[in-house]
Design a protein around this motif. Structure first.
Motif, mmCIF file in Angstrom:
data_model
loop_
_atom_site.group_PDB
_atom_site.id
_atom_site.type_symbol
_atom_site.label_atom_id
_atom_site.label_comp_id
_atom_site.label_asym_id
_atom_site.label_seq_id
_atom_site.Cartn_x
_atom_site.Cartn_y
_atom_site.Cartn_z
ATOM 1 N N ASP A 2 -35.834 -50.932 59.320
ATOM 2 C CA ASP A 2 -36.451 -51.999 58.522
ATOM 3 C C ASP A 2 -36.334 -51.753 57.020
ATOM 4 O OD1 ASP A 2 -37.125 -53.370 60.788
ATOM 5 O OD2 ASP A 2 -39.205 -52.675 60.853
ATOM 6 N N HIS A 3 -36.536 -50.503 56.588
ATOM 7 C CA HIS A 3 -36.526 -50.266 55.135
ATOM 8 C C HIS A 3 -35.112 -50.405 54.561
ATOM 9 C CE1 HIS A 3 -35.706 -46.257 56.752
ATOM 10 N NE2 HIS A 3 -35.251 -45.871 55.569
ATOM 11 N N TYR A 4 -34.077 -50.110 55.368
ATOM 12 C CA TYR A 4 -32.713 -50.325 54.883
ATOM 13 C C TYR A 4 -32.366 -51.819 54.888
ATOM 14 C CZ TYR A 4 -32.005 -45.281 55.048
ATOM 15 O OH TYR A 4 -32.107 -43.934 54.834
ATOM 16 N N LYS A 5 -32.852 -52.551 55.893
ATOM 17 C CA LYS A 5 -32.686 -54.009 55.887
ATOM 18 C C LYS A 5 -33.295 -54.610 54.624
ATOM 19 C CE LYS A 5 -32.658 -55.498 60.724
ATOM 20 N NZ LYS A 5 -33.481 -56.146 61.758
ATOM 21 N N ALA A 6 -34.504 -54.143 54.295
ATOM 22 C CA ALA A 6 -35.207 -54.678 53.121
ATOM 23 C C ALA A 6 -34.425 -54.399 51.841
ATOM 24 C CB ALA A 6 -36.608 -54.076 53.040
ATOM 25 N N MET A 7 -33.816 -53.208 51.747
ATOM 26 C CA MET A 7 -33.034 -52.867 50.559
ATOM 27 C C MET A 7 -31.823 -53.787 50.424
ATOM 28 S SD MET A 7 -33.228 -48.685 50.810
ATOM 29 C CE MET A 7 -32.181 -48.345 49.408
ATOM 30 N N LEU A 8 -31.145 -54.044 51.543
ATOM 31 C CA LEU A 8 -29.980 -54.927 51.516
ATOM 32 C C LEU A 8 -30.380 -56.365 51.176
ATOM 33 C CD1 LEU A 8 -28.136 -53.533 54.678
ATOM 34 C CD2 LEU A 8 -27.396 -53.260 52.295
ATOM 35 N N GLU A 9 -31.490 -56.802 51.736
ATOM 36 C CA GLU A 9 -31.957 -58.165 51.460
ATOM 37 C C GLU A 9 -32.344 -58.334 49.992
ATOM 38 O OE1 GLU A 9 -35.007 -58.431 54.391
ATOM 39 O OE2 GLU A 9 -33.629 -59.092 55.995
ATOM 40 N N ARG A 10 -33.029 -57.329 49.440
ATOM 41 C CA ARG A 10 -33.428 -57.394 48.022
ATOM 42 C C ARG A 10 -32.199 -57.497 47.119
ATOM 43 N NH1 ARG A 10 -37.469 -53.564 49.297
ATOM 44 N NH2 ARG A 10 -36.163 -51.859 48.539
ATOM 45 N N ALA A 11 -31.123 -56.817 47.526
ATOM 46 C CA ALA A 11 -29.898 -56.826 46.714
ATOM 47 C C ALA A 11 -28.994 -58.013 47.059
ATOM 48 C CB ALA A 11 -29.143 -55.519 46.919
ATOM 49 N N SER A 12 -29.428 -58.855 48.013
ATOM 50 C CA SER A 12 -28.636 -60.009 48.470
ATOM 51 C C SER A 12 -27.249 -59.584 48.971
ATOM 52 C CB SER A 12 -28.496 -61.054 47.348
ATOM 53 O OG SER A 12 -29.769 -61.533 46.962
ATOM 54 N N ILE A 13 -27.218 -58.459 49.682
ATOM 55 C CA ILE A 13 -25.969 -57.969 50.281
ATOM 56 C C ILE A 13 -25.923 -58.423 51.735
ATOM 57 C CG2 ILE A 13 -24.663 -55.912 50.969
ATOM 58 C CD1 ILE A 13 -25.875 -54.486 48.527
ATOM 59 N N PRO A 14 -24.910 -59.185 52.134
ATOM 60 C CA PRO A 14 -24.838 -59.646 53.527
ATOM 61 C C PRO A 14 -24.592 -58.483 54.489
ATOM 62 C CG PRO A 14 -22.851 -60.262 52.324
ATOM 63 C CD PRO A 14 -23.798 -59.702 51.311
ATOM 64 N N PHE A 15 -25.202 -58.576 55.671
ATOM 65 C CA PHE A 15 -25.046 -57.501 56.654
ATOM 66 C C PHE A 15 -25.187 -58.065 58.059
ATOM 67 C CE2 PHE A 15 -29.574 -57.711 55.663
ATOM 68 C CZ PHE A 15 -30.180 -57.631 56.914
ATOM 69 N N GLU A 16 -24.734 -57.260 59.025
ATOM 70 C CA GLU A 16 -24.933 -57.589 60.437
ATOM 71 C C GLU A 16 -25.359 -56.326 61.172
ATOM 72 O OE1 GLU A 16 -21.279 -58.915 62.178
ATOM 73 O OE2 GLU A 16 -20.242 -56.989 61.909
ATOM 74 N N ALA A 17 -26.087 -56.509 62.279
ATOM 75 C CA ALA A 17 -26.567 -55.377 63.074
ATOM 76 C C ALA A 17 -26.182 -55.572 64.537
ATOM 77 C CB ALA A 17 -28.076 -55.243 62.940
ATOM 78 N N GLU A 18 -26.041 -54.430 65.233
ATOM 79 C CA GLU A 18 -25.762 -54.396 66.671
ATOM 80 C C GLU A 18 -24.422 -55.033 67.043
ATOM 81 O OE1 GLU A 18 -29.325 -54.677 69.302
ATOM 82 O OE2 GLU A 18 -30.275 -55.484 67.477
ATOM 83 N N LYS A 19 -23.494 -55.057 66.090
ATOM 84 C CA LYS A 19 -22.143 -55.560 66.395
ATOM 85 C C LYS A 19 -21.229 -55.259 65.209
ATOM 86 C CE LYS A 19 -23.300 -60.182 64.662
ATOM 87 N NZ LYS A 19 -23.364 -61.623 64.976
ATOM 88 N N HIS A 20 -19.933 -55.296 65.465
ATOM 89 C CA HIS A 20 -18.914 -55.257 64.415
ATOM 90 C C HIS A 20 -18.056 -56.517 64.579
ATOM 91 C CE1 HIS A 20 -19.898 -51.353 62.957
ATOM 92 N NE2 HIS A 20 -19.337 -50.645 63.916
#
Length: 465
Positions: A57-75
């Motif tokens: 969760d805390h890494y998700k929050a960091m990415l969201e704050r920086a507006s960096i797109p990401f995906e989880a549980e897949k490539h």
């Protein structure tokens, strides 16, 4: 002898210091991955983060704050295979399908350390080894910081190197470097490289060949020149063997507890001698070291040589080596209950680390060990187990290899499947004056999130006794 110290990646084009060069994809959204994403964004790249697992969760929050797109549980391949460069988490093996596809397309795959170094002029002390690298990195950082250097600590420990390069302005970094990181470092150069030892570890990632793992460790000296420094253990058989095939160009300083050296460090009459320049020797009794045990004499020697190379004052070095406090989960004293010492060495994820832990014990031991076996050879523990261990408490889903290895050496081997159960049974098997030592010799992923989780659960269980 091979004197070519440069290991190149045929898929890498030099991009040192360039910004805004298109799309960078980060594989893995842990500490190193999120740090790399933040730095890449700062340098003007189009950044995407992909993690095949769950993102904390805390890494998700960091990415969201920086507006960096990401995906989880897949490539998602179409979002990854269009990168100009990929920064890979050390935990992702080269055999992963997405990595194979990137390599087939000629897309460079590098480490966070390699990427971050492009954007800092700071000097680096890079410490690797199968055992002791966290302790030695922290001790080295402690000495340098106490001496007033503007220094950061990163790599396999603490905050991401890339994140610090993005937000700090240090003159020096102490970097703990794992073999997995080294595998994805090509243009990187250590100003001061430290190789503590080479013992079998992570062989599942190296085709179960020690020579492959040793070659990975030797990448610590790649690209070094005569202006750089290489520090190594002259008592370590595998390091010496590896040095026969890869000769360092850097100024070399060995350390030893069995022989004297002209420049470097050695032990004589329970006194450490460290000298890197004529007529400027540091001496210190091993009884004054904060870190006790034979393995920690080596660690202290390595850190001391770094400090002497940097021309720090002997008084400062002695003071720092005498007041250092070791890391959590490394031979950490938890409690004394009914005269029994409970020691948390959960960070011992390989056989050699457990050997060091047992070697430092001065009382009879109830040993808690087990977990995910990485192709372990337990033979090196047999003599210490025979002489010091009265019972083994297995903590893992599959304990057969531990039973097979030690059934003739101890009277009691018990299976447990939780830290609480292991602590309770070990407590009943021990008597006043004994030590209960959690030193697993295995990875933790069968029952725990990581070695920290294992150690924390053990400490909590001990405190409930």
């Amino acid at each position: 002898m091979n004197t070519n110290n440069s290991i190149t990646n045929p898929n890498i084009n030099a991009k040192s210091g360039l910004t805004g060069q298109g799309r960078v994809v980060i594989l893995g959204a842990g500490e190193s991955g999120v740090g790399a994403a933040l730095l890449a964004q700062q340098k003007g790249f189009d950044v995407f983060v992909s993690d095949f697992g769950v993102i904390a969760d805390h890494y998700k929050a960091m990415l969201e704050r920086a507006s960096i797109p990401f995906e989880a549980e897949k490539h998602t391949e179409e979002s990854i295979l269009n990168a100009v460069e990929v920064i890979k988490s050390p935990g992702i093996p080269a055999t992963a399908p997405i990595i194979k596809k990137l390599v087939a397309k000629g897309i460079p795959v590098i480490s966070e350390i390699e990427f971050a170094k492009r954007y800092t002029n700071a000097k680096t002390v890079c410490i690797t080894g199968s055992n002791g690298k966290s302790t030695t990195s922290l001790l080295t950082y402690h000495i340098l910081k106490n001496a007033g250097l503007n220094v950061g600590l990163a790599g396999n420990i603490g905050q991401s190197f890339a994140a610090q390069v993005a937000s700090e302005s240090y003159d020096w970094y102490v970097l703990e470097i794992s073999s997995f990181m080294l595998d994805d470092m090509f243009e990187f150069k250590a100003d001061i490289a430290v190789l503590l030892n080479i013992t079998p570890d992570h062989l599942d990632r190296y085709d179960y060949k020690l020579e492959n793992y040793a070659a990975s460790k030797m990448r610590i000296i790649q690209n070094q020149t005569a202006d750089d420094v290489f520090i190594y253990c002259a008592d370590d058989e595998e390091s010496l063997k590896a040095l026969q095939t890869k000769q360092p160009l850097a100024k070399s300083y060995p350390f030893s507890i069995v022989q004297t050296v002209d420049q470097g460090a050695y032990l004589e009459n329970n006194t450490i001698h460290i000298l890197t320049e004529p007529n400027n020797e540091l001496t210190m009794s091993i009884s004054d070291l904060a870190l006790q045990g034979k393995h920690n004499i080596y660690n202290s020697m390595a850190s001391g040589i770094v400090a002497k190379v940097l021309e720090l004052r002997n008084e400062t070095i002695r003071e720092s080596m005498g007041n250092f406090k070791n890391i959590e989960h490394r031979l950490e004293h938890v409690a004394k209950i009914s005269g029994i010492d409970f020691i948390n060495d959960s960070k011992a994820t390989n056989v050699n680390s457990t050997w060091y832990a047992l070697e430092s014990m001065t009382s009879d031991v109830v040993l808690i060990m087990g977990g995910v076996d990485k192709g372990n050879d337990y033979n090196m523990l047999k003599d210490l187990v025979k002489s010091k261990v009265k019972a083994i408490v297995c903590l893992g889903k599959d304990n057969k290899r531990i039973h097979d290895a030690f059934e003739d050496d101890v009277d009691v081997i018990v299976n447990t499947f939780s830290a609480e159960e292991a602590a309770q049974i070990a407590f009943h098997l021990a008597k006043r004056g004994d030590a209960v030592l959690l030193s697993p010799a295995c990875a933790s992923f069968d029952l725990f999130k990581n070695y920290e989780d294992r150690g924390n659960q053990f400490k909590a269980a001990v405190r409930e006794l």
